[in-house]
Design a protein around this motif. Structure first.
Motif, mmCIF file in Angstrom:
data_model
loop_
_atom_site.group_PDB
_atom_site.id
_atom_site.type_symbol
_atom_site.label_atom_id
_atom_site.label_comp_id
_atom_site.label_asym_id
_atom_site.label_seq_id
_atom_site.Cartn_x
_atom_site.Cartn_y
_atom_site.Cartn_z
ATOM 1 N N LYS A 97 0.831 -1.199 0.000
ATOM 2 C CA LYS A 97 0.000 0.000 0.000
ATOM 3 C C LYS A 97 0.869 1.254 0.000
ATOM 4 O O LYS A 97 1.986 1.243 0.523
ATOM 5 C CB LYS A 97 -0.931 0.017 1.215
ATOM 6 C CG LYS A 97 -2.007 -1.056 1.176
ATOM 7 C CD LYS A 97 -3.105 -0.760 2.196
ATOM 8 C CE LYS A 97 -4.234 -1.768 2.059
ATOM 9 N NZ LYS A 97 -5.470 -1.327 2.736
ATOM 10 N N SER A 98 0.300 2.340 -0.535
ATOM 11 C CA SER A 98 1.030 3.613 -0.629
ATOM 12 C C SER A 98 0.160 4.772 -0.186
ATOM 13 O O SER A 98 -1.046 4.792 -0.439
ATOM 14 C CB SER A 98 1.458 3.893 -2.073
ATOM 15 O OG SER A 98 2.258 2.866 -2.577
ATOM 16 N N VAL A 99 0.789 5.754 0.461
ATOM 17 C CA VAL A 99 0.151 7.051 0.662
ATOM 18 C C VAL A 99 0.933 8.068 -0.164
ATOM 19 O O VAL A 99 2.165 8.045 -0.196
ATOM 20 C CB VAL A 99 0.096 7.464 2.152
ATOM 21 C CG1 VAL A 99 -0.869 6.578 2.911
ATOM 22 C CG2 VAL A 99 1.460 7.434 2.802
ATOM 23 N N VAL A 100 0.191 8.914 -0.859
ATOM 24 C CA VAL A 100 0.783 9.896 -1.769
ATOM 25 C C VAL A 100 0.417 11.287 -1.279
ATOM 26 O O VAL A 100 -0.765 11.617 -1.162
ATOM 27 C CB VAL A 100 0.257 9.705 -3.208
ATOM 28 C CG1 VAL A 100 0.891 10.726 -4.152
ATOM 29 C CG2 VAL A 100 0.488 8.277 -3.681
ATOM 30 N N PHE A 101 1.426 12.108 -0.979
ATOM 31 C CA PHE A 101 1.177 13.468 -0.503
ATOM 32 C C PHE A 101 1.453 14.467 -1.611
ATOM 33 O O PHE A 101 2.459 14.384 -2.311
ATOM 34 C CB PHE A 101 2.079 13.795 0.692
ATOM 35 C CG PHE A 101 1.697 13.084 1.950
ATOM 36 C CD1 PHE A 101 0.609 13.507 2.709
ATOM 37 C CD2 PHE A 101 2.435 11.992 2.392
ATOM 38 C CE1 PHE A 101 0.259 12.852 3.880
ATOM 39 C CE2 PHE A 101 2.087 11.325 3.565
ATOM 40 C CZ PHE A 101 0.997 11.762 4.307
ATOM 41 N N THR A 102 0.527 15.415 -1.763
ATOM 42 C CA THR A 102 0.749 16.550 -2.650
ATOM 43 C C THR A 102 0.328 17.813 -1.918
ATOM 44 O O THR A 102 -0.595 17.803 -1.097
ATOM 45 C CB THR A 102 -0.026 16.427 -3.979
ATOM 46 O OG1 THR A 102 0.156 17.640 -4.744
ATOM 47 C CG2 THR A 102 -1.511 16.204 -3.748
ATOM 48 N N GLN A 103 1.013 18.899 -2.195
ATOM 49 C CA GLN A 103 0.706 20.175 -1.551
ATOM 50 C C GLN A 103 -0.640 20.721 -2.034
ATOM 51 O O GLN A 103 -1.301 21.479 -1.330
ATOM 52 C CB GLN A 103 1.814 21.181 -1.856
ATOM 53 C CG GLN A 103 1.609 22.545 -1.239
ATOM 54 C CD GLN A 103 2.740 23.502 -1.561
ATOM 55 O OE1 GLN A 103 3.776 23.103 -2.054
ATOM 56 N NE2 GLN A 103 2.538 24.772 -1.285
#
Length: 202
Positions: free
Chosen positions: A49-55
């Protein structure tokens, strides 16, 4: 004016569609997005699983359909406009549903207070001015209950101002404790020389 220019350049590095608000919403017109899909594909193949952060919330809106089209899976999208019930339901789904492999989060909405220990990969799609904020976001996966190693991916467009910002932040981080940087104040701390350097083509 400097902040507006920096914001525009960050958007262009993320994906041309974010800046132009028109054109193709695909991975093929953005080197960063193309790499992002490649990284995500490998993670999914490993059944992780992945968490993806964007501003930017708008960048999250761009990434959702691209991930759907390219990887045939629908990512969860956690952002500030969700109400408390929606947030709790989404977090529960990500933690407990094996089919929910990807959660995209706007950095301010998902940077603190969350427990995402089922993720073994963190992807920072764009750079934040304050590395401490980025570290806080990464720490969402390093909570009590995390039993696996976590791989952190930071996507930086080579040969652009993003690379220069990253180098500058690393140098400052080596020289002083990052606690001196509060919020987004770091832009005002730049010298004229540093500002000129950021906007000089490589």
């Amino acid at each position: 004016m400097i902040f507006k220019l920096i914001t525009a350049l960050k958007q262009i590095c993320n994906h041309p569609y974010q800046y132009k608000k028109s054109g193709e919403m695909t991975k093929d017109v953005s080197g960063k997005c193309d790499k992002f899909i490649s990284v995500l594909d490998g993670i999914i193949q490993n059944k992780e699983k992945s968490v993806v952060f964007t501003q930017y919330k708008e960048m999250g809106k761009i990434l959702v359909p691209i991930v759907q089209n390219e990887l045939q899976t629908t990512p969860l999208f956690f952002h500030g406009s969700l109400n408390t019930a929606q947030r709790e339901a989404m977090l529960k789904q990500f933690q407990e549903d094996d089919e929910s492999k990807i959660m995209i989060l706007s950095l301010k909405a998902g940077g603190t207070g969350l427990n995402l220990t089922n993720a073994t990969n963190v992807i920072h799609y764009d750079l934040w001015w304050n590395p401490a904020v980025e570290d806080q976001a990464t720490d969402r996966t390093y909570r009590i209950g995390q039993k696996n190693n976590v791989m952190v991916h930071r996507l930086i467009t080579l040969g652009t101002f993003e690379e220069k910002i990253d180098e500058m932040i690393k140098k400052k981080k080596e020289l002083v404790n990052m606690a001196v940087f509060e919020g987004e104040k770091t832009i005002t701390d730049l010298t004229d020389e540093e500002i000129y350097n950021i906007f000089t083509l490589s």
